[in-house]
Structures are given as C-alpha cells and as structure tokens.
Scaffold this motif. Structure first.
Motif, mmCIF file in Angstrom:
data_model
loop_
_atom_site.group_PDB
_atom_site.id
_atom_site.type_symbol
_atom_site.label_atom_id
_atom_site.label_comp_id
_atom_site.label_asym_id
_atom_site.label_seq_id
_atom_site.Cartn_x
_atom_site.Cartn_y
_atom_site.Cartn_z
ATOM 1 N N GLN A 1 12.981 -5.481 1.349
ATOM 2 C CA GLN A 1 12.844 -6.351 0.177
ATOM 3 C C GLN A 1 11.615 -5.984 -0.637
ATOM 4 O O GLN A 1 11.673 -5.894 -1.873
ATOM 5 N N TYR A 2 10.503 -5.751 0.039
ATOM 6 C CA TYR A 2 9.277 -5.486 -0.706
ATOM 7 C C TYR A 2 9.188 -4.053 -1.206
ATOM 8 O O TYR A 2 8.427 -3.768 -2.146
ATOM 9 N N HIS A 3 9.978 -3.164 -0.666
ATOM 10 C CA HIS A 3 10.160 -1.866 -1.318
ATOM 11 C C HIS A 3 10.893 -2.058 -2.645
ATOM 12 O O HIS A 3 10.488 -1.513 -3.667
ATOM 13 N N MET A 4 11.973 -2.819 -2.605
ATOM 14 C CA MET A 4 12.737 -3.057 -3.828
ATOM 15 C C MET A 4 11.868 -3.702 -4.900
ATOM 16 O O MET A 4 11.890 -3.291 -6.071
ATOM 17 N N VAL A 5 11.104 -4.706 -4.514
ATOM 18 C CA VAL A 5 10.219 -5.369 -5.468
ATOM 19 C C VAL A 5 9.198 -4.385 -6.023
ATOM 20 O O VAL A 5 8.909 -4.380 -7.231
ATOM 21 N N ALA A 6 8.667 -3.522 -5.171
ATOM 22 C CA ALA A 6 7.687 -2.531 -5.625
ATOM 23 C C ALA A 6 8.300 -1.561 -6.627
ATOM 24 O O ALA A 6 7.649 -1.183 -7.613
ATOM 25 N N TYR A 7 9.547 -1.150 -6.390
ATOM 26 C CA TYR A 7 10.201 -0.248 -7.347
ATOM 27 C C TYR A 7 10.262 -0.890 -8.727
ATOM 28 O O TYR A 7 10.007 -0.241 -9.754
ATOM 29 N N PHE A 8 10.618 -2.162 -8.751
ATOM 30 C CA PHE A 8 10.694 -2.903 -10.012
ATOM 31 C C PHE A 8 9.320 -3.031 -10.661
ATOM 32 O O PHE A 8 9.126 -2.700 -11.839
ATOM 33 N N LEU A 9 8.333 -3.495 -9.901
ATOM 34 C CA LEU A 9 6.997 -3.717 -10.445
ATOM 35 C C LEU A 9 6.378 -2.435 -10.979
ATOM 36 O O LEU A 9 5.816 -2.401 -12.077
ATOM 37 N N ASN A 10 6.458 -1.370 -10.192
ATOM 38 C CA ASN A 10 5.814 -0.113 -10.569
ATOM 39 C C ASN A 10 6.506 0.545 -11.757
ATOM 40 O O ASN A 10 5.851 1.131 -12.623
ATOM 41 N N THR A 11 7.824 0.470 -11.769
ATOM 42 C CA THR A 11 8.570 1.119 -12.848
ATOM 43 C C THR A 11 8.397 0.381 -14.172
ATOM 44 O O THR A 11 8.176 0.997 -15.224
ATOM 45 N N ILE A 12 8.466 -0.930 -14.130
ATOM 46 C CA ILE A 12 8.325 -1.730 -15.354
ATOM 47 C C ILE A 12 6.877 -1.784 -15.806
ATOM 48 O O ILE A 12 6.582 -1.903 -17.000
ATOM 49 N N GLY A 13 5.944 -1.691 -14.854
ATOM 50 C CA GLY A 13 4.527 -1.809 -15.196
ATOM 51 C C GLY A 13 4.084 -3.254 -15.330
ATOM 52 O O GLY A 13 3.254 -3.586 -16.185
ATOM 53 N N TYR B 1 0.832 -1.205 0.000
ATOM 54 C CA TYR B 1 0.000 0.000 0.000
ATOM 55 C C TYR B 1 0.864 1.252 0.000
ATOM 56 O O TYR B 1 0.639 2.188 -0.783
ATOM 57 N N ASN B 2 1.870 1.281 0.868
ATOM 58 C CA ASN B 2 2.720 2.472 0.973
ATOM 59 C C ASN B 2 3.397 2.817 -0.341
ATOM 60 O O ASN B 2 3.620 3.989 -0.655
ATOM 61 N N THR B 3 3.768 1.805 -1.110
ATOM 62 C CA THR B 3 4.493 2.021 -2.361
ATOM 63 C C THR B 3 3.581 2.044 -3.593
ATOM 64 O O THR B 3 4.063 2.205 -4.708
ATOM 65 N N GLY B 4 2.287 1.874 -3.396
ATOM 66 C CA GLY B 4 1.371 1.871 -4.534
ATOM 67 C C GLY B 4 1.551 0.667 -5.435
ATOM 68 O O GLY B 4 1.251 0.729 -6.632
ATOM 69 N N ALA B 5 2.018 -0.448 -4.871
ATOM 70 C CA ALA B 5 2.325 -1.637 -5.673
ATOM 71 C C ALA B 5 1.109 -2.561 -5.722
ATOM 72 O O ALA B 5 0.995 -3.504 -4.934
ATOM 73 N N SER B 6 0.210 -2.304 -6.648
ATOM 74 C CA SER B 6 -1.022 -3.087 -6.716
ATOM 75 C C SER B 6 -0.760 -4.534 -7.127
ATOM 76 O O SER B 6 -1.502 -5.441 -6.737
ATOM 77 N N TYR B 7 0.273 -4.778 -7.924
ATOM 78 C CA TYR B 7 0.622 -6.162 -8.291
ATOM 79 C C TYR B 7 1.036 -6.928 -7.038
ATOM 80 O O TYR B 7 0.595 -8.054 -6.816
ATOM 81 N N GLU B 8 1.883 -6.323 -6.239
ATOM 82 C CA GLU B 8 2.344 -6.946 -5.001
ATOM 83 C C GLU B 8 1.167 -7.216 -4.065
ATOM 84 O O GLU B 8 1.069 -8.291 -3.458
ATOM 85 N N TRP B 9 0.274 -6.241 -3.965
ATOM 86 C CA TRP B 9 -0.920 -6.409 -3.130
ATOM 87 C C TRP B 9 -1.759 -7.593 -3.619
ATOM 88 O O TRP B 9 -2.152 -8.462 -2.849
ATOM 89 N N GLY B 10 -2.018 -7.625 -4.926
ATOM 90 C CA GLY B 10 -2.856 -8.672 -5.485
ATOM 91 C C GLY B 10 -2.304 -10.063 -5.245
ATOM 92 O O GLY B 10 -3.057 -11.015 -5.008
ATOM 93 N N HIS B 11 -0.986 -10.202 -5.283
ATOM 94 C CA HIS B 11 -0.376 -11.513 -5.077
ATOM 95 C C HIS B 11 -0.293 -11.900 -3.608
ATOM 96 O O HIS B 11 -0.129 -13.095 -3.306
#
Length: 205
Positions: free
Chosen positions: A173-185, A90-100
């Motif tokens: 770790q999940y900040h790093m993953v969020a950066y990747f997910l959000n940036t790549i789309g 939620y903090n990073t806006g990573a909806s893919y991470e949230w969904g999984h």
C-alpha cells in the motif's frame, strides 16, 4: 550477488506539483462529502494528498476505506506498522509520506533514535531482533516483491497468518502511495517536517 537500488530523492518544496490540489472553491457536492471524512493536518486543513487524489473521485472513494483499514483498524501493533511505513517511505524516496508518519510513529512508541536509524537499515545497532526482521521484510518486498524464507520464518514465529498477510499488504500500500506522491510532486504542508529523512542512494546485499 549485490543488487544496487538507486533511490532518487526529490524534496524541493518550491517545485510546482504536476497536478495541483483541488482548490476549495472548485469542490462540488460530491467532493465535499468525500473530503469530509479525511484526516486534517495540525492547522485544521485537509492534507494535499487527499485534495489531489480527490480529482479522481471514484478512485478516492474506494482507496480511502482500504488505506483506513490498514492505518486505523489493522492487526499490527502501531509501532510495527509505522516502522514498516517509514522504512518503505525511505526506500521509495517518499519524503511527504515520511513527514506525515513521523508524528504517529512517535505516538506509537518509536523514539527519535529509532527514527534516525531507520535509513541505516536492519543492521543498525539498537534494533530488537523482531524490529530487524520487520525492516528486512520492508527491504525484501521493495527489492524482490517477496519475502525470503528466512525472513518469513522469523516473522511467523511472532505473527499469525492474518498478520503476515497484513505486513505484505501494508508495505505494498505504501509503495503505491509513494508512486503517486513522488510522481505528482505532492508538497508537504506546514506543520510537518522531514526530520530524519536521508537523501542519497543505498545498496542491498
């Protein structure tokens, strides 16, 4: 003093990813070996996060054991692990991470009501004191890259040194993953939903 954190949400599943997942017909022998151990989605497919990250095979090969240690062999109870991951998503806006992570969060004991109030933060009604401290930890690490003495002391009353180290590494770790997910789309696959994911900005006091 109020620190305002503007979170931009991007959940346009029709948008084209900046980097496409590597199509199966492009997998070489090494790629197939690397993806052979990846978790599959409910439809038996390898999730887009892995088929995208594997475009950097050396990084993928080293990333997966570390992520797997935190996710599958960590010291924290699963409920607390998933609470930290969902708050970080939620903090990073990573909806893919949230969904999984909603499905495993429910498997580990978080209720629908718990998941619905994660975006409301540590002051939402219904949390135990320990859950409140864990959410505060995720927020403090997100905003200041460190834990306050108050949050550290509260967690140290329940967790040992190794657990406390793991809490900080898990959120990182999940900040790093969020950066990747959000940036790549990276796009969320069929079979997963963003139920409970809330769009918009929030503030930290």
């Amino acid at each position: 003093m109020t620190e305002r954190v503007q979170v931009t949400r991007n959940d346009d599943r029709s948008a084209r990813p900046r980097i496409q997942p590597l199509a199966e017909e492009q997998w070489d022998t090494r790629t197939r070996a690397l993806l052979a151990t990846a978790n599959q989605d409910p439809g038996g497919q390898i999730p887009n996060i892995f088929t995208t990250l594997v475009r950097h095979p050396d990084l993928y090969e080293r990333f997966l054991p570390f992520g797997g240690q935190l996710l599958h062999a960590g010291r924290l109870p699963g409920k607390f692990r998933e609470l930290l991951i969902l708050r970080t998503s939620y903090n990073t806006g990573a909806s893919y991470e949230w969904g999984h992570h909603v499905p495993p969060a429910k498997e580990e004991g978080l209720t629908d009501a718990d998941i619905e109030r994660i975006p409301r933060g540590p002051e939402a009604d219904g949390w135990t004191d320990l859950e409140r401290h864990l959410i505060s930890a995720a927020d403090e690490l997100h905003c200041t890259a460190r834990l306050s003495d108050a949050t550290w002391d509260a967690l140290a009353a329940h967790f040992d040194d190794a657990d406390l180290i793991e809490i900080t590494m898990l959120v990182g770790q999940y900040h790093m993953v969020a950066y990747f997910l959000n940036t790549i789309g990276v796009q969320l696959e069929p079979g997963f939903a963003n139920t409970g994911f809330v769009d918009g900005a929030r503030e930290h006091e």
